[in-house]
Design an enzyme around this catalytic site. Sequence first.
Site, mmCIF file in Angstrom:
data_model
loop_
_atom_site.group_PDB
_atom_site.id
_atom_site.type_symbol
_atom_site.label_atom_id
_atom_site.label_comp_id
_atom_site.label_asym_id
_atom_site.label_seq_id
_atom_site.Cartn_x
_atom_site.Cartn_y
_atom_site.Cartn_z
ATOM 1 N N TYR A 55 -61.858 -20.044 33.040
ATOM 2 C CA TYR A 55 -61.158 -20.466 34.259
ATOM 3 C C TYR A 55 -62.151 -20.627 35.400
ATOM 4 C CZ TYR A 55 -61.705 -15.874 36.421
ATOM 5 O OH TYR A 55 -62.243 -14.734 36.978
ATOM 6 N N TYR A 67 -69.689 -14.612 33.496
ATOM 7 C CA TYR A 67 -69.260 -14.625 34.895
ATOM 8 C C TYR A 67 -70.224 -15.467 35.722
ATOM 9 C CZ TYR A 67 -67.227 -12.940 39.269
ATOM 10 O OH TYR A 67 -66.586 -12.872 40.482
ATOM 11 N N PHE A 74 -64.617 -17.749 44.768
ATOM 12 C CA PHE A 74 -65.205 -18.668 43.793
ATOM 13 C C PHE A 74 -65.665 -17.826 42.614
ATOM 14 C CE2 PHE A 74 -68.646 -20.425 41.423
ATOM 15 C CZ PHE A 74 -68.449 -21.789 41.388
ATOM 16 N N GLU A 75 -65.139 -18.139 41.454
ATOM 17 C CA GLU A 75 -65.674 -17.547 40.237
ATOM 18 C C GLU A 75 -65.301 -18.415 39.053
ATOM 19 O OE1 GLU A 75 -64.225 -13.523 40.065
ATOM 20 O OE2 GLU A 75 -62.170 -14.099 39.628
ATOM 21 N N ILE A 76 -66.229 -18.527 38.133
ATOM 22 C CA ILE A 76 -66.000 -19.192 36.856
ATOM 23 C C ILE A 76 -66.278 -18.129 35.809
ATOM 24 C CG2 ILE A 76 -66.675 -21.077 35.316
ATOM 25 C CD1 ILE A 76 -67.766 -22.541 37.791
#
Length: 388
Positions: A200, A228, A285-287
């Site tokens: 995500y 992460y 903000f994080e993927i």
Amino acid sequence: MNTASRYLYLVLGAVISFHYILSFTHQEYGRITSLNNIASHFRDETKTPAFVDQNLVPLKYYAPSNSWNETAPGRRANAAFVILCRNSDLLRILGSIREIEDRFNRRYNYPYVLLNEVEFTDDFKRRVSVITSAKMEFGLIPHDHWFQPDWIDEDKATQARKKMISQSIIYGGSISYRNMCRFNSGFFFKHDLVKKYRWYWRIEPNVHFHCDINFDPFVYMEEHKKIYGFTITMYEYEETITTLWKHVKDFVDLHPEFVAEDNALDFLSDDGGTTYNLCHFWSNFEIADMNFWRGTAYTAFFDYLESQGGFYYERWGDAPVHSIAAALFASKDQIQFFDEIGYEHHPYTHCPQDEETWRRGMCTCEREQSFDLDSYSCTNKWDKIIGR
């Protein structure tokens, strides 16, 4: 007809014929070169853009040819954008989606999942759905995943909120903010609409993407075994997490088997783990890999924190919770700093510091004003532990 008249008609006829031929050639040349210009902007196949006549160009959609950090052309990850927002956020979320589409997703077409604690209105869904051809799903958050649990001592929680209000701590008196932090910490990846995805990318209302993203961060992370990804780091408000580190240490004492060998403890602590230096990845903000959040270590970690009530008795944020887990339960080389992604969540902006990256991304941010250079940023600590 005399000789002079005949000569005049011949000249006029030649001029008209030449003009007709030139006009036809110019039109054909314009049509052909326009197609070539369109085709030159694409390279690897995904889908046909809506604005291209399928009868004039191949039924393909290509990734940009100027990508400087390319990953597996044509490949896609099992991924989605996940957005937590309310109906009142409509205009702000429209802006965020439009920017990530323009800077990245118009070439990759990843789906979106939008979640809300109440039903989205038909108008909200209609307005959001028309700005992209990507799949859009709208979900209602289950009651138990969002609202304060019944077992929380409300008198104790109320006193904690009043104390934070007196200290002028941002969101100190907000229950809904605490609900959000708890949901993002332990539940969003369990939602029925999100379960089918592994990766995500979290998108917030009213954020900005300042650079073209000419590679696929999802595929990059998958291929390089990352769990992460972040763009901004900073210090947490100590008054909001006064007992969090104590509980982290208690959990580690109970489960030392979850701590990774080559972890990033030195990012979190300046004294070998005795105290927390408050550094965390700014999680708006994080993927990330949701298999990590769904795994044994993080599940046990969240359940332990949940049982302590600190999301309501204090104001534990999902940013320190995610950051501490990633830094301790994964190796530091599984955490990715996406320097090339220019990102802004007011009042902080990350702007790529590398000149070539900044130029190739056609960035609109100013490198000199990047939060990385601020004394409140923890980027220098991260750079130090990974040897940058």
